[in-house]
Design an enzyme around this catalytic site. Sequence first.
Site, PDB file in Angstrom:
ATOM      1  N   CYS A 113       0.819  -1.231   0.000  1.00  0.00           N
ATOM      2  CA  CYS A 113       0.000   0.000   0.000  1.00  0.00           C
ATOM      3  C   CYS A 113       0.846   1.273   0.000  1.00  0.00           C
ATOM      4  CB  CYS A 113      -0.949   0.011   1.184  1.00  0.00           C
ATOM      5  SG  CYS A 113      -2.042  -1.414   1.203  1.00  0.00           S
ATOM      6  N   HIS A 251      -3.187   7.196   2.598  1.00  0.00           N
ATOM      7  CA  HIS A 251      -3.613   5.896   2.056  1.00  0.00           C
ATOM      8  C   HIS A 251      -4.978   5.570   2.662  1.00  0.00           C
ATOM      9  CE1 HIS A 251      -4.075   1.791   1.088  1.00  0.00           C
ATOM     10  NE2 HIS A 251      -3.769   1.343   2.296  1.00  0.00           N
ATOM     11  N   ASN A 281     -10.186  -0.272   0.301  1.00  0.00           N
ATOM     12  CA  ASN A 281      -8.727  -0.133   0.284  1.00  0.00           C
ATOM     13  C   ASN A 281      -8.208  -0.632  -1.074  1.00  0.00           C
ATOM     14  OD1 ASN A 281      -5.964  -0.488   0.569  1.00  0.00           O
ATOM     15  ND2 ASN A 281      -6.091  -1.351   2.627  1.00  0.00           N
TER      16      ASN A 281
HETATM   17  N1  COA Z   1     -18.378  -9.200   9.724  1.00  0.00           N
HETATM   18  C1  COA Z   1     -18.802  -9.546  10.951  1.00  0.00           C
HETATM   19  N2  COA Z   1     -17.991  -9.934  11.929  1.00  0.00           N
HETATM   20  C2  COA Z   1     -16.676  -9.987  11.661  1.00  0.00           C
HETATM   21  C3  COA Z   1     -16.168  -9.645  10.404  1.00  0.00           C
HETATM   22  C4  COA Z   1     -17.082  -9.251   9.413  1.00  0.00           C
HETATM   23  N3  COA Z   1     -16.694  -8.903   8.179  1.00  0.00           N
HETATM   24  N4  COA Z   1     -14.837  -9.763  10.426  1.00  0.00           N
HETATM   25  C5  COA Z   1     -14.505 -10.175  11.665  1.00  0.00           C
HETATM   26  N5  COA Z   1     -15.622 -10.307  12.407  1.00  0.00           N
HETATM   27  C6  COA Z   1     -15.749 -10.737  13.804  1.00  0.00           C
HETATM   28  C7  COA Z   1     -14.548 -11.523  14.269  1.00  0.00           C
HETATM   29  O1  COA Z   1     -14.670 -12.879  13.872  1.00  0.00           O
HETATM   30  C8  COA Z   1     -14.634 -11.336  15.758  1.00  0.00           C
HETATM   31  O2  COA Z   1     -15.590 -12.213  16.263  1.00  0.00           O
HETATM   32  P1  COA Z   1     -15.328 -13.010  17.643  1.00  0.00           P
HETATM   33  O3  COA Z   1     -15.180 -11.923  18.685  1.00  0.00           O
HETATM   34  O4  COA Z   1     -16.537 -13.844  17.775  1.00  0.00           O
HETATM   35  O5  COA Z   1     -14.072 -13.767  17.412  1.00  0.00           O
HETATM   36  C9  COA Z   1     -15.170  -9.918  15.908  1.00  0.00           C
HETATM   37  O6  COA Z   1     -15.775  -9.593  14.638  1.00  0.00           O
HETATM   38  C10 COA Z   1     -14.109  -8.894  16.236  1.00  0.00           C
HETATM   39  O7  COA Z   1     -13.016  -9.134  15.372  1.00  0.00           O
HETATM   40  P2  COA Z   1     -11.755  -8.207  15.388  1.00  0.00           P
HETATM   41  O8  COA Z   1     -10.801  -8.679  14.357  1.00  0.00           O
HETATM   42  O9  COA Z   1     -11.270  -8.035  16.779  1.00  0.00           O
HETATM   43  O10 COA Z   1     -12.433  -6.840  14.915  1.00  0.00           O
HETATM   44  P3  COA Z   1     -11.815  -5.415  14.886  1.00  0.00           P
HETATM   45  O11 COA Z   1     -12.647  -4.494  15.687  1.00  0.00           O
HETATM   46  O12 COA Z   1     -10.338  -5.419  15.131  1.00  0.00           O
HETATM   47  O13 COA Z   1     -12.030  -5.010  13.348  1.00  0.00           O
HETATM   48  C11 COA Z   1     -10.771  -4.891  11.304  1.00  0.00           C
HETATM   49  C12 COA Z   1     -11.455  -5.812  12.329  1.00  0.00           C
HETATM   50  C13 COA Z   1     -10.101  -5.780  10.245  1.00  0.00           C
HETATM   51  C14 COA Z   1     -11.819  -4.001  10.652  1.00  0.00           C
HETATM   52  C15 COA Z   1      -9.692  -4.019  12.040  1.00  0.00           C
HETATM   53  O14 COA Z   1      -8.865  -4.835  12.820  1.00  0.00           O
HETATM   54  C16 COA Z   1      -8.872  -3.229  11.091  1.00  0.00           C
HETATM   55  O15 COA Z   1      -9.330  -2.283  10.529  1.00  0.00           O
HETATM   56  N6  COA Z   1      -7.561  -3.585  10.914  1.00  0.00           N
HETATM   57  C17 COA Z   1      -6.711  -2.951   9.930  1.00  0.00           C
HETATM   58  C18 COA Z   1      -6.967  -3.563   8.570  1.00  0.00           C
HETATM   59  C19 COA Z   1      -6.319  -2.818   7.445  1.00  0.00           C
HETATM   60  O16 COA Z   1      -6.572  -1.657   7.274  1.00  0.00           O
HETATM   61  N7  COA Z   1      -5.497  -3.519   6.677  1.00  0.00           N
HETATM   62  C20 COA Z   1      -4.843  -2.971   5.533  1.00  0.00           C
HETATM   63  C21 COA Z   1      -3.733  -2.060   5.927  1.00  0.00           C
HETATM   64  S1  COA Z   1      -2.945  -1.390   4.540  1.00  0.00           S
END
Ligand code: COA
Length: 324
Positions: A113, A251, A281
């Site tokens: 990215c 980004h 993204n």
């Molecule tokens: N829909 C519903 N539930 C979902 C889900 C979705 N698409 N994706 C994950 N979950 C669930 C998980 O399974 C978890 O359930 P559990 O508690 O029963 O295990 C719960 O939601 C929380 O998951 P978690 O990963 O802790 O959520 P989060 O609040 O951290 O949000 C992201 C997840 C990916 C949105 C967040 O971590 C994020 O934005 N990370 C950065 C990602 C990014 O930008 N990457 C590219 C960088 S260049």
Amino acid sequence: MKHAALLGTGSCLPQKVLTNNDLEKIVETSDEWITSRTGIHTRRIASRGEENFRLAARAAEKALEMADTRATEIELIIVATFSPHMMMPSTACFVQAEIGAENAFAYDVNAACSGFLYGLDLADKYIAARPDMKILLIGSETLSAHVDWSDRNTCILFGDGAGAVVLSGSDSRGVQASKLYSDGRLWNLLYMDSPESLNPDLVQKDRQGCHIQMSGRDVFKFAVRSMEDAVKKLLTQENLTVDDLALVIPHQANVRILNKLMERLGIPVDKVYINVDRYGNTSAASIPIALDEVNRQNGLQPGDTVLFCSFGGGFTWGALLMKW
Ligand code: COA
């Protein structure tokens, strides 16, 4: 010394729109979950005829038109991508053939990215050495081809698209300074493996195939911390404060990362350009797509200082200042 300044910008997004409601039919998720965690409402998905190099070429043609520059005047084409049309030749070579830039040499850079910022920094170095050089820099991705559509942690985040800029030397405008970083020790928090090797000794048995894999929470925390650090160091080095910035074009990873980052930097949200809600993204394409939108809306005035910052797999990250 002359710096790489914009002559023109362009972008190209695939026609097909994938909404959060559409995703509800593919994986167990909800519009509410995706919107509240990421700020993303829709993303674009490439169809036949919208391959990476074709999106890149259409974006390039628009940038060339704005720059009033013929493709044959371009001496260098750099495509930032981690979803190339083929492993070899480079997507940049496909773009060269597609637009008829027969006098250019062409290659890809892969910094995930952060690829567009790495490319901008690189272009600035070429232009310092050869100020009249005209460079076409493109960020282009077809991430839909590399997303595991059964993995709700990742498939909701990414989209396809391309953005391009034509650059040449200027005394008063263009790239002012940059700070780029990477830390390969953290590769396994965000990665996409190579296609399986035909040499059995080199098959990566413990990996999960050619899809984007991500530890979301770790990525979130590191992205905020690292971009904050890069921006602060860059502003200090250049003797600037956040008040000197007219606009931030980050980004477009997700709205929560950006809100947290801007809160820590003390930058009001109305100074930050955001379109991740529409495109998701798009990795290396996200900054040049946003830049083209800002440019076509006349969102900046001559003399304005613009800050770019990015974060991606590698990890790679950085910040760059440009005078409009
Ligand atoms: N829909 C519903 N539930 C979902 C889900 C979705 N698409 N994706 C994950 N979950 C669930 C998980 O399974 C978890 O359930 P559990 O508690 O029963 O295990 C719960 O939601 C929380 O998951 P978690 O990963 O802790 O959520 P989060 O609040 O951290 O949000 C992201 C997840 C990916 C949105 C967040 O971590 C994020 O934005 N990370 C950065 C990602 C990014 O930008 N990457 C590219 C960088 S260049």
